[in-house]
Scaffold this motif. Structure first.
Motif, PDB file in Angstrom:
ATOM      1  N   LEU A  42       0.643  -1.210   0.040  1.00 35.63           N
ATOM      2  CA  LEU A  42       0.166  -0.023  -0.046  1.00 35.63           C
ATOM      3  C   LEU A  42       0.920   1.081  -0.116  1.00 35.63           C
ATOM      4  O   LEU A  42       1.898   1.433   0.592  1.00 35.63           O
ATOM      5  CB  LEU A  42      -0.857   0.100   1.252  1.00 35.63           C
ATOM      6  CG  LEU A  42      -2.055   0.913   1.292  1.00 35.63           C
ATOM      7  CD1 LEU A  42      -3.226   0.744   0.137  1.00 35.63           C
ATOM      8  CD2 LEU A  42      -2.674   0.859   2.731  1.00 35.63           C
ATOM      9  N   SER A  43       0.567   2.304  -0.896  1.00 31.05           N
ATOM     10  CA  SER A  43       1.261   3.567  -1.071  1.00 31.05           C
ATOM     11  C   SER A  43       0.211   4.691  -0.659  1.00 31.05           C
ATOM     12  O   SER A  43      -0.739   4.926  -1.315  1.00 31.05           O
ATOM     13  CB  SER A  43       1.798   3.582  -2.421  1.00 31.05           C
ATOM     14  OG  SER A  43       2.437   4.781  -2.421  1.00 31.05           O
ATOM     15  N   ASP A  47      -2.066  11.040  -4.503  1.00 31.38           N
ATOM     16  CA  ASP A  47      -1.796  11.659  -5.683  1.00 31.38           C
ATOM     17  C   ASP A  47      -3.043  11.478  -6.719  1.00 31.38           C
ATOM     18  O   ASP A  47      -3.445  12.412  -7.216  1.00 31.38           O
ATOM     19  CB  ASP A  47      -0.575  11.075  -6.383  1.00 31.38           C
ATOM     20  CG  ASP A  47      -0.128  11.564  -7.467  1.00 31.38           C
ATOM     21  OD1 ASP A  47      -0.748  12.843  -7.907  1.00 31.38           O
ATOM     22  OD2 ASP A  47       0.822  11.426  -8.079  1.00 31.38           O
ATOM     23  N   TYR A  48      -3.525  10.193  -6.626  1.00 36.38           N
ATOM     24  CA  TYR A  48      -4.728   9.838  -7.550  1.00 36.38           C
ATOM     25  C   TYR A  48      -5.872  10.277  -7.012  1.00 36.38           C
ATOM     26  O   TYR A  48      -6.824  10.767  -7.819  1.00 36.38           O
ATOM     27  CB  TYR A  48      -4.509   8.367  -7.906  1.00 36.38           C
ATOM     28  CG  TYR A  48      -3.567   7.795  -8.407  1.00 36.38           C
ATOM     29  CD1 TYR A  48      -2.538   8.835  -9.342  1.00 36.38           C
ATOM     30  CD2 TYR A  48      -2.855   6.930  -7.998  1.00 36.38           C
ATOM     31  CE1 TYR A  48      -1.361   8.228  -9.637  1.00 36.38           C
ATOM     32  CE2 TYR A  48      -1.595   6.055  -8.698  1.00 36.38           C
ATOM     33  CZ  TYR A  48      -0.645   6.887  -9.232  1.00 36.38           C
ATOM     34  OH  TYR A  48       0.511   6.559  -9.823  1.00 36.38           O
ATOM     35  N   ASN A  63       2.493   0.804  -4.251  1.00 40.29           N
ATOM     36  CA  ASN A  63       3.732   1.552  -4.940  1.00 40.29           C
ATOM     37  C   ASN A  63       3.970   1.312  -6.198  1.00 40.29           C
ATOM     38  O   ASN A  63       4.793   2.063  -6.920  1.00 40.29           O
ATOM     39  CB  ASN A  63       4.761   1.121  -4.008  1.00 40.29           C
ATOM     40  CG  ASN A  63       5.099  -0.458  -3.985  1.00 40.29           C
ATOM     41  OD1 ASN A  63       4.414  -1.014  -3.796  1.00 40.29           O
ATOM     42  ND2 ASN A  63       6.279  -1.105  -4.187  1.00 40.29           N
ATOM     43  N   ARG A  64       3.094   0.188  -6.693  1.00 35.31           N
ATOM     44  CA  ARG A  64       3.421   0.236  -8.466  1.00 35.31           C
ATOM     45  C   ARG A  64       2.196   0.589  -8.982  1.00 35.31           C
ATOM     46  O   ARG A  64       1.687   0.354 -10.192  1.00 35.31           O
ATOM     47  CB  ARG A  64       3.581  -1.373  -8.725  1.00 35.31           C
ATOM     48  CG  ARG A  64       4.923  -1.982  -7.958  1.00 35.31           C
ATOM     49  CD  ARG A  64       4.925  -3.235  -8.200  1.00 35.31           C
ATOM     50  NE  ARG A  64       6.239  -3.763  -7.450  1.00 35.31           N
ATOM     51  CZ  ARG A  64       6.616  -5.105  -7.479  1.00 35.31           C
ATOM     52  NH1 ARG A  64       5.691  -6.079  -7.822  1.00 35.31           N
ATOM     53  NH2 ARG A  64       7.597  -5.394  -6.810  1.00 35.31           N
ATOM     54  N   ALA A 102      10.418  -2.508   6.272  1.00 33.68           N
ATOM     55  CA  ALA A 102       9.649  -2.459   4.981  1.00 33.68           C
ATOM     56  C   ALA A 102       8.109  -1.728   5.196  1.00 33.68           C
ATOM     57  O   ALA A 102       7.554  -1.496   4.072  1.00 33.68           O
ATOM     58  CB  ALA A 102       9.605  -3.894   4.267  1.00 33.68           C
ATOM     59  N   ILE A 103       7.681  -1.641   6.318  1.00 36.88           N
ATOM     60  CA  ILE A 103       6.465  -1.213   6.600  1.00 36.88           C
ATOM     61  C   ILE A 103       6.099   0.331   6.377  1.00 36.88           C
ATOM     62  O   ILE A 103       7.013   1.051   6.920  1.00 36.88           O
ATOM     63  CB  ILE A 103       6.088  -1.514   8.158  1.00 36.88           C
ATOM     64  CG1 ILE A 103       6.273  -3.134   8.403  1.00 36.88           C
ATOM     65  CG2 ILE A 103       4.581  -0.990   8.569  1.00 36.88           C
ATOM     66  CD1 ILE A 103       5.691  -3.527   9.594  1.00 36.88           C
ATOM     67  N   PRO A 104       5.448   0.620   5.433  1.00 33.97           N
ATOM     68  CA  PRO A 104       5.267   1.944   5.300  1.00 33.97           C
ATOM     69  C   PRO A 104       4.126   2.656   5.902  1.00 33.97           C
ATOM     70  O   PRO A 104       3.642   1.962   6.836  1.00 33.97           O
ATOM     71  CB  PRO A 104       4.591   1.797   3.338  1.00 33.97           C
ATOM     72  CG  PRO A 104       3.739   0.526   3.598  1.00 33.97           C
ATOM     73  CD  PRO A 104       4.538  -0.426   4.524  1.00 33.97           C
TER      74      PRO A 104
END
Length: 205
Positions: A53-54, A60-61, A76-77, A134-136
């Motif tokens: 998840l980003s 942004d979107y 993130n992709r 790695a946890i965002p």
């Protein structure tokens, strides 16, 4: 063709976390059973745990910071991971990172140390191969962080959610979900309560 569905219900005790799997098409309902409790939600691709998840892509979107019914949560992709299909509160965000041991050390003078949501997510997701670093930023279900439009300063206020309020997500890919009952006093109005969740799985013929 979709066939019979079933609900699996879980309870996350105060100041703890859990991890579980969703298949594409499954629905996850996150429930603030007692009211005034934040839940941190993280989604990881089951196909490749490097896809997560980003907050940046999603905001942004969406072009706004408070997300609700109809909004999509991106990886993130730039792939859609979850879609919000129902929301009884209307105030959730990506503004603050999961609380951690450092949060308690740096932000709370009179609170005993706690691993916070970061530590709880790390422990729950470790069996899936997800490492601590790695946890965002997680999606903050029910969190109430108003932002001053002139100065950009923000306040962390008690959640607007009442007992039984919920937010419902539909998985758009096969996922591992990390979910917590937040441990930070400011986020939860100074108290700590459980988070309930339900998973509706839809089989395919």
């Amino acid at each position: 063709m979709a066939v019979e569905t079933r609900d699996a219900v879980g309870v996350i005790p105060p100041r703890s976390g859990a991890a579980f799997e969703l298949a594409a098409g499954d629905e996850l309902t996150v429930i603030d059973a007692e009211g005034g409790q934040v839940a941190d939600l993280l989604a990881v691709s089951r196909e490749d745990i490097r896809e997560m998840l980003s907050s940046g892509r999603t905001l942004d979107y969406a072009e706004r910071i408070y997300l609700t019914t109809g909004d999509k949560l991106y990886s993130n992709r730039s792939n859609v991971m979850l879609e919000i299909v129902e929301d009884t509160v209307g105030r959730h965000d990506f503004l603050l990172t999961p609380c951690s041991e450092a949060t308690f050390r740096l932000c709370y003078d009179n609170e005993p140390p706690h691993q916070g949501c970061h530590g709880n997510l790390a422990a729950a997701l470790r069996p899936y191969g997800v490492e601590d670093d790695a946890i965002p930023v997680a999606f903050n279900c029910f969190m109430n962080v108003p932002v001053d439009g002139q100065t950009g300063r923000f306040k962390v206020l008690p959640p607007l959610s009442k007992a039984g309020d919920r937010i419902v997500f539909r998985a758009r890919m096969d996922l591992v979900i990390g979910l917590t009952a937040c441990s930070a006093p400011a986020s939860n109005g100074g108290s700590f309560k459980p988070i309930h969740y339900a998973v509706r799985k839809t089989g395919e013929e």
